[in-house]
Structure formats: C-alpha cells, structure tokens
Design a protein around this motif. Sequence first.
Motif, PDB file in Angstrom:
ATOM      1  N   VAL A  22       0.466  -1.045  -0.052  1.00  0.00           N
ATOM      2  CA  VAL A  22      -0.268  -0.115  -0.410  1.00  0.00           C
ATOM      3  C   VAL A  22       1.125   1.488  -0.073  1.00  0.00           C
ATOM      4  N   GLY A  23       0.154   2.127  -0.448  1.00  0.00           N
ATOM      5  CA  GLY A  23       1.130   3.153  -0.903  1.00  0.00           C
ATOM      6  C   GLY A  23       2.440   2.868  -1.310  1.00  0.00           C
ATOM      7  N   ASP A  24       3.763   3.243  -0.367  1.00  0.00           N
ATOM      8  CA  ASP A  24       4.950   2.733  -1.348  1.00  0.00           C
ATOM      9  C   ASP A  24       5.458   1.742  -0.168  1.00  0.00           C
ATOM     10  N   GLU A  25       4.950   0.760   0.631  1.00  0.00           N
ATOM     11  CA  GLU A  25       6.178   0.620   1.621  1.00  0.00           C
ATOM     12  C   GLU A  25       5.741  -0.721   0.999  1.00  0.00           C
ATOM     13  N   THR A  26       6.130  -1.748  -0.006  1.00  0.00           N
ATOM     14  CA  THR A  26       5.593  -3.496   0.560  1.00  0.00           C
ATOM     15  C   THR A  26       7.211  -4.149   0.899  1.00  0.00           C
ATOM     16  N   TYR A  27       6.138  -4.755   1.332  1.00  0.00           N
ATOM     17  CA  TYR A  27       7.174  -6.103   1.517  1.00  0.00           C
ATOM     18  C   TYR A  27       6.852  -7.157   1.177  1.00  0.00           C
ATOM     19  N   HIS A  28       6.489  -8.495   1.819  1.00  0.00           N
ATOM     20  CA  HIS A  28       6.708  -9.983   0.703  1.00  0.00           C
ATOM     21  C   HIS A  28       5.421 -10.005   0.421  1.00  0.00           C
ATOM     22  N   SER A  29       4.219  -8.900   0.774  1.00  0.00           N
ATOM     23  CA  SER A  29       3.188  -8.885  -0.147  1.00  0.00           C
ATOM     24  C   SER A  29       3.837  -8.887  -1.922  1.00  0.00           C
ATOM     25  N   MET A 132     -18.745  -7.286   5.720  1.00  0.00           N
ATOM     26  CA  MET A 132     -17.724  -6.050   5.141  1.00  0.00           C
ATOM     27  C   MET A 132     -16.004  -6.215   6.090  1.00  0.00           C
ATOM     28  N   THR A 133     -15.168  -6.338   4.723  1.00  0.00           N
ATOM     29  CA  THR A 133     -13.686  -5.943   5.231  1.00  0.00           C
ATOM     30  C   THR A 133     -12.731  -5.714   3.830  1.00  0.00           C
ATOM     31  N   ALA A 134     -11.377  -5.750   4.381  1.00  0.00           N
ATOM     32  CA  ALA A 134     -10.904  -5.258   2.914  1.00  0.00           C
ATOM     33  C   ALA A 134     -10.099  -6.232   2.143  1.00  0.00           C
ATOM     34  N   ALA A 135     -10.088  -5.714   0.624  1.00  0.00           N
ATOM     35  CA  ALA A 135      -9.798  -6.234  -1.005  1.00  0.00           C
ATOM     36  C   ALA A 135      -8.901  -6.825  -0.231  1.00  0.00           C
ATOM     37  N   HIS A 136      -7.627  -6.191   0.490  1.00  0.00           N
ATOM     38  CA  HIS A 136      -6.767  -7.220   0.590  1.00  0.00           C
ATOM     39  C   HIS A 136      -6.686  -9.080   1.436  1.00  0.00           C
ATOM     40  N   CYS A 137      -7.970  -9.111   1.642  1.00  0.00           N
ATOM     41  CA  CYS A 137      -8.550 -10.506   3.098  1.00  0.00           C
ATOM     42  C   CYS A 137      -8.710 -10.785   2.085  1.00  0.00           C
ATOM     43  N   PHE A 138      -8.881 -10.950   0.157  1.00  0.00           N
ATOM     44  CA  PHE A 138      -9.482 -11.430  -0.208  1.00  0.00           C
ATOM     45  C   PHE A 138      -8.387 -13.420  -0.640  1.00  0.00           C
ATOM     46  N   GLY A 139      -9.431 -14.661  -0.397  1.00  0.00           N
ATOM     47  CA  GLY A 139      -9.117 -16.010  -0.041  1.00  0.00           C
ATOM     48  C   GLY A 139      -9.852 -16.443  -1.028  1.00  0.00           C
ATOM     49  N   ARG A 140      -9.003 -18.272  -1.577  1.00  0.00           N
ATOM     50  CA  ARG A 140     -10.149 -19.172  -2.056  1.00  0.00           C
ATOM     51  C   ARG A 140     -11.763 -19.354  -1.873  1.00  0.00           C
ATOM     52  N   HIS A 169     -14.399  -4.886  -4.527  1.00  0.00           N
ATOM     53  CA  HIS A 169     -14.252  -3.799  -5.297  1.00  0.00           C
ATOM     54  C   HIS A 169     -14.192  -3.920  -6.791  1.00  0.00           C
ATOM     55  N   PRO A 170     -14.483  -3.535  -7.755  1.00  0.00           N
ATOM     56  CA  PRO A 170     -14.341  -4.109  -9.011  1.00  0.00           C
ATOM     57  C   PRO A 170     -12.669  -2.909  -9.390  1.00  0.00           C
ATOM     58  N   ARG A 171     -12.781  -1.917  -8.754  1.00  0.00           N
ATOM     59  CA  ARG A 171     -11.227  -1.432  -8.766  1.00  0.00           C
ATOM     60  C   ARG A 171     -11.152  -1.402  -7.565  1.00  0.00           C
ATOM     61  N   TYR A 172     -10.482  -1.944  -7.146  1.00  0.00           N
ATOM     62  CA  TYR A 172      -9.070  -2.105  -5.895  1.00  0.00           C
ATOM     63  C   TYR A 172      -8.311  -2.106  -6.568  1.00  0.00           C
ATOM     64  N   ASN A 173      -7.010  -1.518  -6.227  1.00  0.00           N
ATOM     65  CA  ASN A 173      -5.780  -1.602  -7.020  1.00  0.00           C
ATOM     66  C   ASN A 173      -5.154  -2.688  -5.595  1.00  0.00           C
ATOM     67  N   PRO A 174      -4.573  -3.914  -6.242  1.00  0.00           N
ATOM     68  CA  PRO A 174      -2.806  -3.934  -5.096  1.00  0.00           C
ATOM     69  C   PRO A 174      -2.193  -3.332  -4.844  1.00  0.00           C
ATOM     70  N   GLN A 175      -1.183  -3.094  -6.018  1.00  0.00           N
ATOM     71  CA  GLN A 175      -0.597  -1.559  -5.991  1.00  0.00           C
ATOM     72  C   GLN A 175      -0.704  -0.324  -4.616  1.00  0.00           C
ATOM     73  N   ASN A 176      -1.278  -0.394  -4.561  1.00  0.00           N
ATOM     74  CA  ASN A 176      -1.399   1.368  -3.646  1.00  0.00           C
ATOM     75  C   ASN A 176      -3.010   1.525  -2.599  1.00  0.00           C
ATOM     76  N   ASN A 177      -2.984   0.467  -2.848  1.00  0.00           N
ATOM     77  CA  ASN A 177      -4.210   0.000  -1.888  1.00  0.00           C
ATOM     78  C   ASN A 177      -5.582   0.265  -2.247  1.00  0.00           C
ATOM     79  N   LEU A 178      -5.696   1.255  -3.098  1.00  0.00           N
ATOM     80  CA  LEU A 178      -7.408   2.337  -3.087  1.00  0.00           C
ATOM     81  C   LEU A 178      -8.324   1.296  -3.416  1.00  0.00           C
ATOM     82  N   ASN A 179      -9.544   1.647  -3.193  1.00  0.00           N
ATOM     83  CA  ASN A 179     -10.440   0.757  -3.267  1.00  0.00           C
ATOM     84  C   ASN A 179     -10.321  -0.992  -2.633  1.00  0.00           C
TER      85      ASN A 179
END
Length: 327
Positions: A22-29, A132-140, A169-179
């Motif tokens: 998210v933003g500019d700090e990414t680790y193992h993600s 409701m939750t965060a889109a980055h919590c998506f799983g199989r 959300h259809p416009r969720y962006n995993p590179q900057n965590n928007l939406n």
Amino acid sequence: MAWVPLFPGSLAVGGEAPWAAVGDETYHSSRRMGLTANSPAPHALPFLPLPGPQRLAGGSTGSNRLGSPPGNMQPLLLLVALLLPPGARAGEIIGGQEARPHSRPYMAYMRIQSAQGHKTCGGFLVRKDFVMTAAHCFGRQTVVILGAHNIRRFERTQQRIPVLRAIPHPRYNPQNNLNDIMLLQLANRARQNRFVRPVALPRTQARLSPGARCTVDGWGLVNLSRRTDTLQEVRLTVQRDGECRRRFRSYNGWTQMCVGDPRERKSAFFGDSGGPLVCGRVAQGIVSYGNRQGTPPAVFTRVSSFLPWIRRTMSRFQQRGQAEIPL
C-alpha cells in the motif's frame, strides 16, 4: 515496519493483518500483489492476514494474492517488537485493552484459505447475510465466525458460516491499496441476537470531521509466536488528510481516512486488516494499511465513499434461490 493488513482484525502492534503493498511500502506482499522489480517501492503496507492452522470449509472462489508471512518475516517482526514503546507487546493493540466480552456484536473473525496457505482477517457484519472487510483479505475459501470474544474457544455464542461469494471492489488496486473494500455474502443468514448484530453504515457520503474519536477492534498476536485469544480495542482520533499525504504518497482523501494521533502510541497493526473503525455506533472506516514502524497515523478505507457500490452489490446478490440483478 510498514502497516500490515490485519486479517484477524487485531488492533495492536502485532495484530494479525497481512502485509499488503500500500502506498509505497511493500514487503513480502509485493510479488503476491503483482508488483515487479520495476514497480515503485511502496512506503506503506496493508495489514496482512496472519497464517492460521485451521482447515477451512466452504466459501468464496478465487485465488488470494496475499500469502502468509514468509520465513524472512521473523527478523522483521522482531524489529517491530524492539520498536514498541515500553510495556507494549508485539501483536497487542498499541495503547488498547481487552474489549468487554460481546460488546461488539458486529465483529467477525475470518479464517481464510488461499494458494499460499491459511490466514486470518477481521471484518464486520453489515447485514444478516453480508460481512464487510478489506479487499486485500481476499481468499479462495473463507469461514466467518460471528459472536466470538475468545476465538480459541468454542463459545456457545459463536456462529460459524462459510462464505458463499467474495466480492472485492472492481477497482481495487493491490499496488496502492486504493478501493480496499470487499463484501462477503454468507452462505446462510446470521441468527441475530444480543451476541450477533449488524453495525450501522453511514447514511450519506458526508465526511467525518478531523478530531472525531472512534474505536477499532480486532484479534492479534500476543507475542511473536502466539496470538491474543480475546478481542482487543483501542480508541483513535481522526486526523486531517495532510497528516497522511505527507507520509503515504498514494493516499487519497476522497476514498481513504487518516486515523491515529501521531503524538500517541495508539494504532492498529498486524492482524487488524478488514476490521471496522466505529464512530458513534456507525462503521466509518476499514483497517487498510500504515507505516513500517507501526506508528500512527494509519490509513483506513472511507466507507461512506462506497455507499452506492455497497447498496448496488447487496441488492444484486440476493439469497440463494433469488434472481441476481445485473449491475
């Protein structure tokens, strides 16, 4: 340390949230979120789901791009522990405390299975059939546990419901965590009682004023190897957008909220991803990401900005046996 998406919804430094880019700090993600060697390095990480030993049954389909923290996360977690103020433990809500049992009947504990393994996240019941939750919590596959205080016990108040459909959300962006918002349709309606009850959502898209005092709840780590069993909570203050714009280059004040007084050692961290920011009994935000040191402020998804999508989505996906309405 960057803020980690808290999958189990923990509120302290060391909560159970997955570290997402998210933003500019990414680790193992970074790899799991689709970042490449040429991608700008994010300075904020989403709270990632923590790995979990449970076997999950039933739920949404798809693949989770976030995985369990790799082995090389241990030194990072150790560093987090060393950075904590005296008296704080990694994985414990910074400046928080144990919540009164069952005082937050909307809280949801999520066990998630993905291609990378098992993890946990936080969420909150917004209707008898939707969490409701965060889109980055998506799983199989995901199982939602409602009515819990101690998630290591089989409490009589608990309701375990598999997820029928995950709708990020259809416009969720995993590179900057928007939406960074997702709705989970439950396979069965929750039985509403004093231990399980939806939380109200904003009625309008009006913005919450800086200075508002809100609460964040979640389950997190008690130390580097053990999670807390009981729900923790912390009181946080909404900040002006400028506080986060200076810290996170991808921050967007229209769809995100800046929360946590930088002068206080109070915030959400590992394991809190997807949990709610509740202000005046209304869920105004969703734990998304923060900085690498775990110091406030952190970034929350602004729920009011997504009201049209939320209403449209919950209207479209009716209970099984009912027709789906095209968006």
